[in-house]
Design a protein around this motif. Structure first.
Motif, PDB file in Angstrom:
ATOM      1  N   VAL A   1      69.571 -30.398-134.285  1.00  0.00           N
ATOM      2  CA  VAL A   1      70.159 -29.958-133.023  1.00  0.00           C
ATOM      3  C   VAL A   1      69.181 -30.796-131.974  1.00  0.00           C
ATOM      4  N   GLN A   2      70.081 -31.007-130.915  1.00  0.00           N
ATOM      5  CA  GLN A   2      69.282 -31.841-129.733  1.00  0.00           C
ATOM      6  C   GLN A   2      69.746 -30.935-128.575  1.00  0.00           C
ATOM      7  N   VAL A   3      68.925 -31.098-127.529  1.00  0.00           N
ATOM      8  CA  VAL A   3      69.276 -30.508-126.326  1.00  0.00           C
ATOM      9  C   VAL A   3      70.299 -31.208-125.647  1.00  0.00           C
ATOM     10  N   GLY A   4      71.278 -30.412-125.128  1.00  0.00           N
ATOM     11  CA  GLY A   4      72.459 -30.774-124.534  1.00  0.00           C
ATOM     12  C   GLY A   4      72.419 -31.185-123.252  1.00  0.00           C
ATOM     13  N   THR A   5      73.310 -32.145-122.657  1.00  0.00           N
ATOM     14  CA  THR A   5      73.210 -32.605-121.350  1.00  0.00           C
ATOM     15  C   THR A   5      74.708 -32.854-120.916  1.00  0.00           C
ATOM     16  N   ASN A   6      74.861 -32.688-119.535  1.00  0.00           N
ATOM     17  CA  ASN A   6      76.322 -33.084-119.132  1.00  0.00           C
ATOM     18  C   ASN A   6      76.478 -34.406-118.291  1.00  0.00           C
TER      19      ASN A   6
ATOM     20  N   LYS B   1      80.983 -15.222-113.060  1.00  0.00           N
ATOM     21  CA  LYS B   1      80.732 -16.723-112.776  1.00  0.00           C
ATOM     22  C   LYS B   1      80.893 -17.360-114.204  1.00  0.00           C
ATOM     23  N   GLN B   2      81.515 -18.323-113.907  1.00  0.00           N
ATOM     24  CA  GLN B   2      81.616 -19.508-115.179  1.00  0.00           C
ATOM     25  C   GLN B   2      80.515 -20.387-115.038  1.00  0.00           C
ATOM     26  N   TYR B   3      79.786 -20.207-116.478  1.00  0.00           N
ATOM     27  CA  TYR B   3      78.503 -21.265-116.631  1.00  0.00           C
ATOM     28  C   TYR B   3      78.936 -22.495-117.420  1.00  0.00           C
ATOM     29  N   CYS B   4      78.489 -23.700-117.166  1.00  0.00           N
ATOM     30  CA  CYS B   4      78.687 -24.714-118.011  1.00  0.00           C
ATOM     31  C   CYS B   4      77.289 -25.364-118.301  1.00  0.00           C
ATOM     32  N   LEU B   5      77.208 -26.463-119.003  1.00  0.00           N
ATOM     33  CA  LEU B   5      76.048 -27.213-119.463  1.00  0.00           C
ATOM     34  C   LEU B   5      75.794 -28.190-118.382  1.00  0.00           C
ATOM     35  N   GLY B   6      74.496 -27.977-118.117  1.00  0.00           N
ATOM     36  CA  GLY B   6      73.829 -28.775-117.152  1.00  0.00           C
ATOM     37  C   GLY B   6      73.144 -30.057-117.895  1.00  0.00           C
ATOM     38  N   THR B   7      72.012 -30.369-116.890  1.00  0.00           N
ATOM     39  CA  THR B   7      71.222 -31.473-117.514  1.00  0.00           C
ATOM     40  C   THR B   7      70.020 -30.766-118.396  1.00  0.00           C
ATOM     41  N   ALA B   8      69.384 -31.441-119.501  1.00  0.00           N
ATOM     42  CA  ALA B   8      68.193 -30.851-120.183  1.00  0.00           C
ATOM     43  C   ALA B   8      68.695 -29.495-120.805  1.00  0.00           C
ATOM     44  N   GLY B   9      69.897 -29.219-121.154  1.00  0.00           N
ATOM     45  CA  GLY B   9      70.127 -27.875-121.892  1.00  0.00           C
ATOM     46  C   GLY B   9      70.416 -26.784-120.994  1.00  0.00           C
ATOM     47  N   GLY B  10      70.368 -27.193-119.617  1.00  0.00           N
ATOM     48  CA  GLY B  10      70.344 -25.983-118.700  1.00  0.00           C
ATOM     49  C   GLY B  10      71.812 -25.327-118.570  1.00  0.00           C
ATOM     50  N   LEU B  11      71.994 -24.382-118.031  1.00  0.00           N
ATOM     51  CA  LEU B  11      73.175 -23.599-117.683  1.00  0.00           C
ATOM     52  C   LEU B  11      73.257 -23.615-116.244  1.00  0.00           C
ATOM     53  N   ILE B  12      74.445 -24.008-115.534  1.00  0.00           N
ATOM     54  CA  ILE B  12      74.562 -24.384-114.462  1.00  0.00           C
ATOM     55  C   ILE B  12      76.053 -23.499-114.043  1.00  0.00           C
TER      56      ILE B  12
ATOM     57  N   ASP C   1      80.622 -24.345-110.192  1.00  0.00           N
ATOM     58  CA  ASP C   1      80.765 -25.092-109.003  1.00  0.00           C
ATOM     59  C   ASP C   1      79.640 -26.157-108.672  1.00  0.00           C
ATOM     60  N   ASP C   2      78.758 -26.194-109.615  1.00  0.00           N
ATOM     61  CA  ASP C   2      77.614 -27.034-109.449  1.00  0.00           C
ATOM     62  C   ASP C   2      77.865 -28.264-110.249  1.00  0.00           C
ATOM     63  N   ILE C   3      78.887 -28.696-110.828  1.00  0.00           N
ATOM     64  CA  ILE C   3      79.377 -29.899-111.725  1.00  0.00           C
ATOM     65  C   ILE C   3      79.760 -31.067-110.554  1.00  0.00           C
ATOM     66  N   ALA C   4      78.757 -32.063-110.812  1.00  0.00           N
ATOM     67  CA  ALA C   4      79.059 -33.177-110.031  1.00  0.00           C
ATOM     68  C   ALA C   4      80.140 -34.072-110.657  1.00  0.00           C
ATOM     69  N   GLY C   5      80.415 -35.083-109.584  1.00  0.00           N
ATOM     70  CA  GLY C   5      81.510 -35.984-110.292  1.00  0.00           C
ATOM     71  C   GLY C   5      81.517 -36.926-111.405  1.00  0.00           C
ATOM     72  N   THR C   6      80.337 -37.261-111.888  1.00  0.00           N
ATOM     73  CA  THR C   6      79.900 -38.170-112.581  1.00  0.00           C
ATOM     74  C   THR C   6      79.296 -37.242-114.068  1.00  0.00           C
ATOM     75  N   GLU C   7      79.384 -36.238-114.065  1.00  0.00           N
ATOM     76  CA  GLU C   7      79.104 -35.105-115.326  1.00  0.00           C
ATOM     77  C   GLU C   7      80.309 -34.679-115.954  1.00  0.00           C
ATOM     78  N   PHE C   8      80.033 -34.562-117.260  1.00  0.00           N
ATOM     79  CA  PHE C   8      81.028 -34.257-118.235  1.00  0.00           C
ATOM     80  C   PHE C   8      81.116 -32.711-118.263  1.00  0.00           C
ATOM     81  N   VAL C   9      82.247 -32.000-118.576  1.00  0.00           N
ATOM     82  CA  VAL C   9      82.293 -30.602-118.317  1.00  0.00           C
ATOM     83  C   VAL C   9      82.148 -29.838-119.624  1.00  0.00           C
ATOM     84  N   THR C  10      81.423 -29.029-119.942  1.00  0.00           N
ATOM     85  CA  THR C  10      81.257 -28.246-121.070  1.00  0.00           C
ATOM     86  C   THR C  10      81.115 -26.897-120.739  1.00  0.00           C
ATOM     87  N   PHE C  11      82.171 -25.942-120.917  1.00  0.00           N
ATOM     88  CA  PHE C  11      82.069 -24.565-120.476  1.00  0.00           C
ATOM     89  C   PHE C  11      81.342 -23.889-121.407  1.00  0.00           C
TER      90      PHE C  11
END
Length: 140
Positions: free
Chosen positions: A41-46, A90-101, A104-114
């Protein structure tokens, strides 16, 4: 809103399945993780598809921390207390460094993982969905 501020000692499995993997890097309780090509396992990122979608499998939330080679217990579904305050509904998605965001905080360059949805101020119902889709703009 920003990424959830997680207190690793407060991350708890409420219900749902867990699996133990070996860490491929340093993992902290509460981070979203995925299985790499080596089965660790590795830390996820969007920020890249490799950490969020088409080349990896999002697995779940790490319930404990450890260094590379150590066992990490991962919750794959069910309800988790992420060690942070969440918003009900509230719906939460994968952020950077394995974070949960929040979604509505997903930026245009990020990949969407619900990741899941807040069901109380301290719990998220997990429902991983790795879309492999890069957002075209801010998601609202």
């Amino acid at each position: 809103m920003a990424a959830l501020t997680v207190t690793p000692g407060n991350v708890l499995r409420i219900d749902g399945d867990v699996v133990t993997y070996n860490a491929g890097a340093t993992i902290t309780a509460g981070q979203s993780v995925y299985v790499d090509a080596n089965g660790t396992v590795q830390v996820g990122t969007n920020a890249t598809s490799a950490g969020s979608g088409v080349n990896a499998t999002a697995v779940g939330v790490a319930l404990n921390g450890g260094s590379s080679g150590q066992p990490i217990i991962v919750q794959r579904n069910g309800t988790v207390a992420p060690g942070a305050t969440v918003a009900v509904g509230k719906q939460y998605c994968l952020g950077t460094a394995g974070g949960l965001i929040p979604v509505d905080d997903i930026a245009g360059t990020e990949f969407v993982t619900f990741i899941g949805i807040g069901i109380s101020t301290s719990q998220i119902k997990l429902s991983y969905n790795v879309s492999g889709v890069q957002a075209a703009g801010a998601v609202a």
